[in-house]
Scaffold this active site. Structure first.
Site: not given
Ligand code: NDP
Length: 449
Positions: A44, A49, A52, A179, A183, A438, A443
């Site tokens: 983080c 976080c 980012k 995510y 982002e 307002h 709101e």
């Molecule tokens: P996410 O779990 O958010 O998303 C993963 C993405 O990758 C999905 O679109 C999924 O597709 C795809 N995917 C999963 N496995 C594969 C694979 N083997 N091959 C190809 N595509 C794949 O993961 P992130 O990496 O973006 O983030 C990881 C975690 O970190 C998040 O789940 C979150 O908990 C945390 N995070 C939180 C943030 C915040 O709070 N703002 C910011 C960044 C990270 P599909 O859905 O189609 O299966």
């Protein structure tokens, strides 16, 4: 502490969860040590976080500077300098790392700047060969970006490297639709890079409310971010001049200067000696724990992303606190995983708490929704054709607001306050009783009919 042990608690991993657990346990009088092989602060603070969010702030100036002209400001043509922002963000990360180190120091937590391995239920071996014993061991090693096993994957980067890019790439491809993908798509687009998000399915952010994620997709497309759906990666080729040629199933090959894998994060459990000492691991290698964060070996606990429950910093912190209070403070505490607010810092950002409309319909049967689809005042004057969308999901039987989902400027800031109402199980008529403040965007939350 039994004389057989060097420490009451040995924490592996000094991220948000590990630092909280170490500090609180030490405050309860435990003798504590932490081993960290990389940098104190964890994902983080060091490469997640915090840096980012600073890039999100930096990126958003592109829109603010453009909008300022409509508000009467004579803004000269501005040039963005990536190395300036990158280096300022990296120095802020250094400062925060120092603060985390001081917190541990102030609480008399001993820090070993090296990798640790578990060699027995109470035994730890450091990378330099030092052998230590502890009454309790806490695994707080977090997670790492998944890199799919495809030909040429070594040419891609992940969110770990993105903060250190030498130069701003012209063409950025991002694999994933979650995510991190959304982002960074927003960030690089605001920096005027050509951005393509490539996902294996046809959905982005699948755990968010459908209307809200559709709105993000529409706005992102309108801004010029490209999306390739149903496009699983086959291979990546590095071309002679340095660019990448990306091959996806069912798509024409495309060129990019940088490919970022953002396809999920996997628990960091390899090489820790866990299975050898009998710690049960689940899918992805996550440490399996009970409601008190205890693993199948009673002296070994785990918290945070390494348990693959909810991969969010505030959850890891709560788990660290609950662990320390329960095991060392004589105050048995369990984390309540209900109604965890979350946000995606896209442009514009998304935030949500509680059940999505789809989840509520499946779980509760009869559900009412209230939607406000509006163009924020500032966007109107700025000539920015971006509408915000707020949705309340209400249990028809009880009138309880079981979910709030938003996309629009400052949605995460507004939702943090609104999440209190969902957590407190307030009902729709109680929202209606509150007078509007307002003129604000928030709101809308009390004006939906
Ligand atoms: P996410 O779990 O958010 O998303 C993963 C993405 O990758 C999905 O679109 C999924 O597709 C795809 N995917 C999963 N496995 C594969 C694979 N083997 N091959 C190809 N595509 C794949 O993961 P992130 O990496 O973006 O983030 C990881 C975690 O970190 C998040 O789940 C979150 O908990 C945390 N995070 C939180 C943030 C915040 O709070 N703002 C910011 C960044 C990270 P599909 O859905 O189609 O299966």
């Amino acid at each position: 502490m039994s004389e057989a042990y060097d420490y009451d608690l040995f924490v592996i991993g000094a991220g948000s969860g590990g630092v909280r657990a170490a500090r609180i346990a030490a405050g309860h009088g435990a003798k504590v040590a932490v081993a960290e092989e990389y940098r104190v602060g964890g994902t983080c603070v060091i490469r997640g976080c915090v840096p980012k969010k600073l890039l999100v702030y930096g990126a958003h100036f592109a829109e603010d500077l453009a909008d300022a002209r409509r508000f009467g400001w004579e803004v000269p043509d501005c040039r963005f300098d990536w190395p300036t922002l990158r280096d300022n963000v990296l120095s802020e990360v250094d400062r925060l790392e120092g603060i985390y180190g001081e917190i541990l120091d102030r609480n008399n937590v001993e820090v070993f700047d090296q990798r640790a391995k578990i060699t027995g239920p109470n035994d730890i071996e450091l990378a330099d060969g030092t052998k230590l014993r502890a009454g309790t061991i806490l695994i707080a090693t977090g997670a790492r970006p998944v890199i799919p096993e495809i030909e040429g994957a070594e040419h891609a980067i992940t969110s770990n490297e993105v903060f250190h890019l030498e130069t701003l790439p012209k063409r950025v491809a991002i694999a994933g639709g979650g995510y991190i993908a959304n982002e960074f798509a927003g960030i690089f687009h605001e920096f005027k890079c050509d951005v393509t998000l490539i996902n294996r399915s046809d959905k982005i952010l699948r755990h968010y409310d459908e209307a809200v994620r559709d709105r993000l997709l529409q706005i992102s497309l309108m801004k010029g971010i490209k999306f390739l759906f149903n496009a699983p990666f086959e291979r990546i080729e590095k071309q002679e001049e340095g660019s990448l040629l990306l091959h996806m199933k069912g798509q024409d090959p495309m060129e990019a200067d940088v490919l970022i894998f953002a396809v999920g994060r996997a628990p960091n459990t390899q090489g820790l000696g866990l299975q050898e000492v009998g710690v049960e691991l689940g899918k992805n290698g996550a440490v399996l724990v009970d409601e008190d964060n205890q693993s199948s070996v009673p002296s070994i606990y785990a918290i945070g992303d390494v348990t693959d429950r909810v991969q969010l910093t505030p959850v890891a912190i709560r788990e660290g606190q609950a662990f320390a209070d329960t095991v060392f403070g004589g105050k048995p505490t369990r984390v309540d995983y209900d109604s965890i607010p979350s946000a995606v810092f896209s442009h514009p950002p998304i935030a949500g708490v509680g059940m999505t409309e789809g989840e509520a319909r499946t779980k509760l049967g009869s559900v009412k929704t209230y939607v406000s689809d509006f163009r924020p005042m500032k966007n109107v004057l700025a000539g920015r054709n971006e509408r915000a969308l707020y949705k309340l999901v209400v249990d028809d039987a009880t009138e309880e607001v079981v979910g709030i989902h938003m996309i629009g400027p400052d949605a995460p800031e507004i939702l943090q306050a609104a999440a209190i109402a969902v957590k407190a199980r307030l009902k729709k008529p109680q929202f209606d009783e509150v007078l509007a403040l307002h003129p604000t965007m928030a709101e809308e939350l009390v004006l939906m009919k």
